[in-house]
Design an enzyme around this catalytic site. Structure first.
Site, PDB file in Angstrom:
ATOM      1  N   SER A 127      -9.588   1.832   2.936  1.00  0.00           N
ATOM      2  CA  SER A 127      -8.852   2.510   1.883  1.00  0.00           C
ATOM      3  C   SER A 127      -7.843   1.888   1.175  1.00  0.00           C
ATOM      4  O   SER A 127      -7.151   2.087   0.376  1.00  0.00           O
ATOM      5  CB  SER A 127      -8.177   3.397   2.815  1.00  0.00           C
TER       6      SER A 127
ATOM      7  N   SER B 101      -9.577  -0.544   7.028  1.00  0.00           N
ATOM      8  CA  SER B 101      -9.249  -0.553   5.827  1.00  0.00           C
ATOM      9  C   SER B 101      -8.471  -1.754   5.336  1.00  0.00           C
ATOM     10  O   SER B 101      -8.274  -1.677   4.032  1.00  0.00           O
ATOM     11  CB  SER B 101      -8.314   0.541   5.652  1.00  0.00           C
TER      12      SER B 101
ATOM     13  N   LYS C  74       0.807  -1.117  -0.103  1.00  0.00           N
ATOM     14  CA  LYS C  74      -0.002   0.030   0.041  1.00  0.00           C
ATOM     15  C   LYS C  74       0.838   1.241   0.054  1.00  0.00           C
ATOM     16  O   LYS C  74       1.929   1.227   0.645  1.00  0.00           O
ATOM     17  CB  LYS C  74      -0.898  -0.064   1.256  1.00  0.00           C
TER      18      LYS C  74
HETATM   19  N1  GLN Z   1     -13.125   4.105   6.258  1.00  0.00           N
HETATM   20  C1  GLN Z   1     -12.127   4.560   7.516  1.00  0.00           C
HETATM   21  C2  GLN Z   1     -12.160   5.839   7.478  1.00  0.00           C
HETATM   22  O1  GLN Z   1     -12.327   6.445   6.337  1.00  0.00           O
HETATM   23  C3  GLN Z   1     -11.374   3.701   7.969  1.00  0.00           C
HETATM   24  C4  GLN Z   1      -9.953   4.013   7.260  1.00  0.00           C
HETATM   25  C5  GLN Z   1      -8.727   3.131   7.365  1.00  0.00           C
HETATM   26  O2  GLN Z   1      -9.080   2.111   8.163  1.00  0.00           O
HETATM   27  N2  GLN Z   1      -7.699   3.601   7.042  1.00  0.00           N
HETATM   28  O3  GLN Z   1     -11.599   6.367   8.316  1.00  0.00           O
END
Ligand code: GLN
Length: 477
Positions: free
Chosen positions: A150, A174, A75
């Site tokens: 994400s 994410s 990532k």
């Molecule tokens: N979807 C969550 C957010 O927008 C989690 C994001 C993540 O785990 N990096 O914060």
């Protein structure tokens, strides 16, 4: 495309049917062929070919390392020496780190081959991978749908067989949510079990790196290599690495007791998610897992607590992007910093910085930030009470399968609510894993999630491996 799993590939390698160099060529061809899915921001063909030649040599000499020849996608918020690391932001579009994150160094030392850097929501903020400066990522099961976020690029790279395994980061889901949307295993270790050194910080008290893989076995061997104390990260625990040997649960062994959720959670899920959840519960019942009904007293606090704490920490962590030290700098003599931050960050990141500075501001600190910290304690206590009744918890990973691109883009709150079943594990710091468990009527994957008490990562992986086997056996008949 690459082999079905690393375990398969290694088997083929050892029997001389293929080579690491051939597998890297297959990965690169696949990445090229599926460019329209938007999974990668940067591909590293030269480095990957060099590493593959080295791996082939090690196999010929009979001394392959644990992850020798495993093709891994990283990532793009995880630092890679000499390879640009953008966080899918204009702010870091041309940023090339001078050091490897600990997880990357450990992967390389174990013989893994880094194939490239994957797309994500900018600074890991999002649930659909539509918040990227480099464009949205598409779900390989149906390109009209989001892959989740994400870590969307990482999930797509594995699901579409461009890599054996990928690394993601999980602040509120994410890793698990894109794994569920793409039909994969996604594992968030206990907080502190994997070093965050070199992970670009979003919300430091919640962030954790982990693998996205096609099987629990592949996720477990990668977790073994990633985990273990790191002196570069003061929050990394002294606990030993997460054991790579996931022994199956023995038939005569007392089965662990699983906590099952009811209507408070399931009523908020779509019919197909509910159906798959019930099927998995039935499967557990058939093979004599003791089941107990549980309910969370704190559930209403999960999303508000997460979005207050995560945005507060993000607003502080992102203060460093000021155009002075590194990254993008706006060409504006009047007010360089404002112009840099205005042009360098995307809309969602700016929304989070505004929210975060608001909840931390002197006048509102007690009402929001302090309150959220108290709620965090409550959530931790709630988990403690529940883990006194059962050994592990089974939850849906997400309330719905993947949604269409653009569907929630204009409604940030609807997007935030998608995380309702994943954020609590980060708030409590416990390990959690999503596992493919079925498909929706229109063929989109659906996952279920297992959670275990803090630091019981080995147990969680063993349980997941058992469930994975049972799900496979039940769908093949
Ligand atoms: N979807 C969550 C957010 O927008 C989690 C994001 C993540 O785990 N990096 O914060």
């Amino acid at each position: 495309m690459v082999s079905e799993s690393y375990q398969h590939f290694r088997h083929d390698l050892l029997s001389g049917r293929t080579s690491c160099s051939e597998e890297v060529e297959r990965a690169l061809a696949r990445i090229e062929e599926l460019q329209h899915l938007g999974a990668f921001i940067t591909v590293c063909p030269d480095q990957a070919r060099t590493a593959a030649a080295e791996s082939d040599k090690r196999f010929q000499q009979g001394s392959p390392r644990l992850l020798e020849g495993m093709i891994v996608a990283i990532k793009d918020n995880i630092s890679t020496r000499g390879i640009r690391t953008t966080c899918a932001s204009r702010m870091l579009e041309h940023f090339v780190p001078t050091y490897d994150a600990t997880v990357v160094a450990r992967l390389r030392d174990a013989g893994a081959i880094i194939i490239g850097k994957t797309n994500l929501d900018e600074f890991a903020m999002g649930s659909s991978n539509e918040n990227s400066f480099f464009g949205s990522v598409r779900n390989p099961h149906n390109p009209e749908y989001v892959p989740g976020g994400s870590s969307g690029g990482s999930a797509v790279a594995v699901a579409a067989r461009m890599a054996h395994v990928a690394l993601g980061s999980d602040t509120g889901g994410s890793i698990r949510q894109p794994a569920a949307f793409c039909g994969l295993v996604g594992y968030k270790p206990s907080y502190g079990r994997v070093s965050r050194y070199g992970l670009v910080a979003f919300a430091s008290s919640l962030d954790q790196i982990g693998p996205i893989a096609r099987t629990v076995h592949d996720a477990a061997i990668v977790a073994y290599v990633l985990s273990g104390h790191d002196r570069h990260d003061s929050t990394s625990t002294e606990a030993p690495p997460i054991s790579a040997t996931i022994e199956p649960l023995r038939t005569n062994e007392q089965r662990p007791c699983i906590g099952i959720v009811g209507s408070t959670i399931l009523d908020g899920c779509s019919d197909d998610v509910r159906t798959v959840y019930h099927q998995v519960v039935e499967l557990l019942r058939e093979v004599d897992y003791p089941l107990v009904d549980i309910s969370f007293a704190s559930i209403e606090a999960w999303i508000p607590t997460y979005y207050i704490l995560a945005t507060a920490e993000a607003s502080s962590n992102l203060a460093r992007y000021d155009g002075v030290r590194y990254g993008y700098r706006a060409d504006d003599d009047e007010d360089m910093m404002t112009a840099t931050r205005t042009n360098g960050f995307g809309q969602e990141v700016k929304r989070r910085i505004m929210l975060g500075t608001y909840v931390l501001s002197a006048g509102y600190y007690d009402a929001y930030y302090r309150k959220a910290q108290q709620a965090r304690r409550w959530i931790v206590e709630d988990y403690r009470t529940i883990f006194a009744q059962c050994d592990a918890i089974l939850l849906p990973t997400t309330p719905t399968p993947a949604f269409k691109l653009g569907e929630k883009l204009r409604d940030p709150l609807a997007m935030y609510l998608n995380d309702v079943l994943t954020v609590s594990a980060n708030i409590a710091g416990i390990p959690a894993l999503s596992l493919p468990a079925g498909t929706s009527a229109d063929g989109l994957p659906i996952g279920v999630q297992l959670q275990a008490p803090y630091n019981q990562d080995e147990f969680l992986l063993r349980l997941a491996a058992d469930l994975e086997q049972r799900i496979a056996a039940s769908t093949s008949v």
